[in-house]
Design an enzyme around this catalytic site. Sequence first.
Site, PDB file in Angstrom:
ATOM      1  N   CYS A   1      21.426 -53.363  22.932  1.00  0.00           N
ATOM      2  CA  CYS A   1      20.310 -52.897  21.526  1.00  0.00           C
ATOM      3  C   CYS A   1      21.179 -52.178  20.624  1.00  0.00           C
ATOM      4  O   CYS A   1      21.000 -52.225  19.621  1.00  0.00           O
ATOM      5  CB  CYS A   1      19.166 -52.283  22.202  1.00  0.00           C
ATOM      6  SG  CYS A   1      19.326 -50.755  23.049  1.00  0.00           S
TER       7      CYS A   1
ATOM      8  N   HIS B   1      15.893 -47.265  23.778  1.00  0.00           N
ATOM      9  CA  HIS B   1      16.190 -48.427  23.271  1.00  0.00           C
ATOM     10  C   HIS B   1      16.405 -48.102  21.677  1.00  0.00           C
ATOM     11  O   HIS B   1      15.784 -47.459  21.052  1.00  0.00           O
ATOM     12  CB  HIS B   1      14.717 -49.325  23.175  1.00  0.00           C
ATOM     13  CG  HIS B   1      15.030 -50.809  22.632  1.00  0.00           C
ATOM     14  ND1 HIS B   1      16.010 -51.579  22.953  1.00  0.00           N
ATOM     15  CD2 HIS B   1      14.193 -51.115  21.742  1.00  0.00           C
ATOM     16  CE1 HIS B   1      15.871 -52.742  22.267  1.00  0.00           C
ATOM     17  NE2 HIS B   1      14.651 -52.440  21.738  1.00  0.00           N
TER      18      HIS B   1
END
Length: 187
Positions: free
Chosen positions: A23, A124
């Site tokens: 990510c 994330h």
Amino acid sequence: MSQGSGAQPKPSVYHERQRLELCAIHALNNVLQQRLFSQEAADEICKRLAPDCRLNPHRSFLGTGNYDINVIMAALQGLGLTAVWWDRRRPLTQLALPHVLGLILNLPAPVSLGLLTLPLRRRHWVALRQVDGVYYNLDSKLRAPEALGDEDGLRSFLGAVLAPGLCQVLVVVTKEVEEKNSWLQLD
């Protein structure tokens, strides 16, 4: 070819989808609106940051990604850009969006194994960026970019993700903008 009835063509928005724990790479490429970084490039940055470490502290020891903020900062610096931490105590109206290339958020995310969601949280990385006057959520876990709208829409979205107190925001700007602090508009 005519669009007919004055309809505007949709802008082309670059959006990478989630793969492994990459990510941070997806957020970088999404905020830059092109594929400039790969897992190999991020691994090279990790080696430069910790050349003598057997287990590199800037990525997952499994080799699946999970890169930390140091990798993102080094990648941006290599392009003449920088990321400035947003102080969540500031009102979002002080964010001078016309001087900002984009935003990278670090959010808590649930951990899943197939259809089973575990009671764990990981971090994330998510990119936000303006393309043709519209701000987009370019989260790599989304199937497609999510239009947030104008500056007010972006500020509303940021307010919502900052409210629980678990999100970190990085303001991506040029070095010149950082040096002049022109990403910040003080009242």
